[in-house]
Design a protein around this motif. Sequence first.
Motif, PDB file in Angstrom:
ATOM      1  N   MET A  94       1.448  13.780 -14.915  1.00 31.18           N
ATOM      2  CA  MET A  94       0.353  13.643 -15.871  1.00 31.18           C
ATOM      3  C   MET A  94      -0.384  14.969 -16.079  1.00 31.18           C
ATOM      4  N   ARG A  95       0.011  15.990 -15.322  1.00 30.30           N
ATOM      5  CA  ARG A  95      -0.639  17.303 -15.501  1.00 30.30           C
ATOM      6  C   ARG A  95      -0.284  17.861 -16.868  1.00 30.30           C
ATOM      7  N   PRO A  96      -1.295  18.259 -17.666  1.00 28.50           N
ATOM      8  CA  PRO A  96      -0.948  18.839 -18.967  1.00 28.50           C
ATOM      9  C   PRO A  96      -0.331  20.229 -18.815  1.00 28.50           C
ATOM     10  N   ALA A 154       0.844  -1.205   0.000  1.00 20.94           N
ATOM     11  CA  ALA A 154       0.000   0.000   0.000  1.00 20.94           C
ATOM     12  C   ALA A 154       0.874   1.247   0.000  1.00 20.94           C
ATOM     13  N   LEU A 181       2.734   1.526  -3.464  1.00 23.65           N
ATOM     14  CA  LEU A 181       1.832   1.949  -4.540  1.00 23.65           C
ATOM     15  C   LEU A 181       1.424   3.404  -4.365  1.00 23.65           C
ATOM     16  N   LEU A 182       1.185   3.802  -3.103  1.00 19.10           N
ATOM     17  CA  LEU A 182       0.830   5.205  -2.857  1.00 19.10           C
ATOM     18  C   LEU A 182       1.989   6.112  -3.270  1.00 19.10           C
ATOM     19  N   LEU A 242       1.512  11.046 -10.517  1.00 13.77           N
ATOM     20  CA  LEU A 242       0.363  11.898 -10.867  1.00 13.77           C
ATOM     21  C   LEU A 242       0.749  13.309 -11.319  1.00 13.77           C
ATOM     22  N   LEU A 262       2.115   6.332  -6.966  1.00 17.03           N
ATOM     23  CA  LEU A 262       0.964   7.113  -7.452  1.00 17.03           C
ATOM     24  C   LEU A 262       1.215   8.614  -7.268  1.00 17.03           C
ATOM     25  N   VAL A 263       1.634   8.969  -6.052  1.00 12.83           N
ATOM     26  CA  VAL A 263       1.856  10.391  -5.756  1.00 12.83           C
ATOM     27  C   VAL A 263       3.022  10.934  -6.587  1.00 12.83           C
TER      28      VAL A 263
END
Lengths: 126, 329
Positions: free
Chosen positions: B108-110, B94, B97-98, B105, B101-102
């Motif tokens: 991925m901001r355009p 957990a 993966l967190l 992410l 992810l953090v």
Amino acid sequence: MIRKLHSHIGSLQATLWTLIVAPTTWAVHFLFSYLWAAVYCAKTGQFAEEPLVYWVGTGLALLVIAISGYIAVIQSRVPGDPAPHEHSTESDRLRFIAYSTMLLAGLSFIGVIFTAAPVLILEDCR
Amino acid sequence: MGSRNTLSHLAKPIVSGAGLALLSGCNRHQSALAPFGEDAAAIEHLTIVMVVGAVVIAIALALLMRWAVKSPEGSLTLISGERLIVILGAILPAVLLLGLLVYSLPQMRPHPVEAADLKIDVTGEQFWWRVRYAPPGGEPVISANAIRIPVGRTVLFRLTASDVVHSFWIPGLAGKMDMIPGRVNELPVKATKPGVYRGQCTEFCGLSHAWMAFEVVAMEPAAFDRWLAAERRPAKPIDGRGRALFASYGCGGCHAIGGTDQSGTVGPDLTHIAARRSIGAGALPVTQDALVRFIRASSEVKPGSRMPAFPQMSEGDARDIARYLGELR
């Protein structure tokens, strides 16, 4: 005070309904995330600078799951029949449901955080 | 014995085939591993982090399994065994993966897009690319099958399709974006290195899907501005037999050439076709022979193409038209 609270919690009923409190909260929060982002983007055309409502909703979901998990932890430690706790007695049944509730609460807590992270970090309506 | 022989016979072609496939990844012309844009660089970085992370986890898991199998029974008490399961089976994954992810992410901001940024509308057609540059405050410039972008400036691609779903991918620049009829998808990019690269349609769109490619030229901003200004003007007017033949064969029913009365919009704009690096959207080089071949039998080069064949056209006529097109710089 805490001991009194614990003994009160220990005497609470653990049922299949209390078992699904955490996953249901996770599901509702999941729906809330999509609805909040869709409604906010549709109404304002851009992502919120400070998504206060979303923060509050997520905090509330985490609180409900945490309380469900906390109750479950205490219930799963209620002293009763000797181990292994796998007999069809009242106390083993309580421990089993409480332990399952605790695991589900842990999973749902992580699930809510994983759902909220993209909403709060991506900050984009596209 | 027989199966071993078969295996050893198969080993050579398999190894050399896999080697060739791996070597093809070394081209810097069209590769996500050779980024020339911010987004592709972020994707490459993310891929490396994820692969390294996955390898570390896999090795740790293999070592743990080995330990679990080899260690004698009773090495762990019931309680410490349960604790191990909770820590390694629930908490650690957990947290890992967190963390991933953090970490991933924000990448991925355009890019933020300003009103003053250059917009390029690209429409996917079977099997070519309609390109329209919309510079801020300037007249749009129509082009096809090649895209030029300025280095260091944000460019917004507005992507759509006219017939079926296509997908726009310049591996060295950014991720893929689908081109869907009736919808405009936006893809903001920023090139960082000048050079000549390649993009490709990545959604199967018909017989010539594999022949639906385009050159991407990333240029220094000043050179790009000069190029765009020149692209807006028609090519030097050339009169000759080729120009007359182009009109009399009805080519202008589908193709436009700026500065002439040929103004069709069904096929690619040919105003500066000779300045492009390919004809037929990456199918052939811009040579006289290739032009002649494409004019007379385009569907031999690009099966399923909407351009009709001209078998009745003499070689001489085709050469004259090709010469005319070859002068449209």
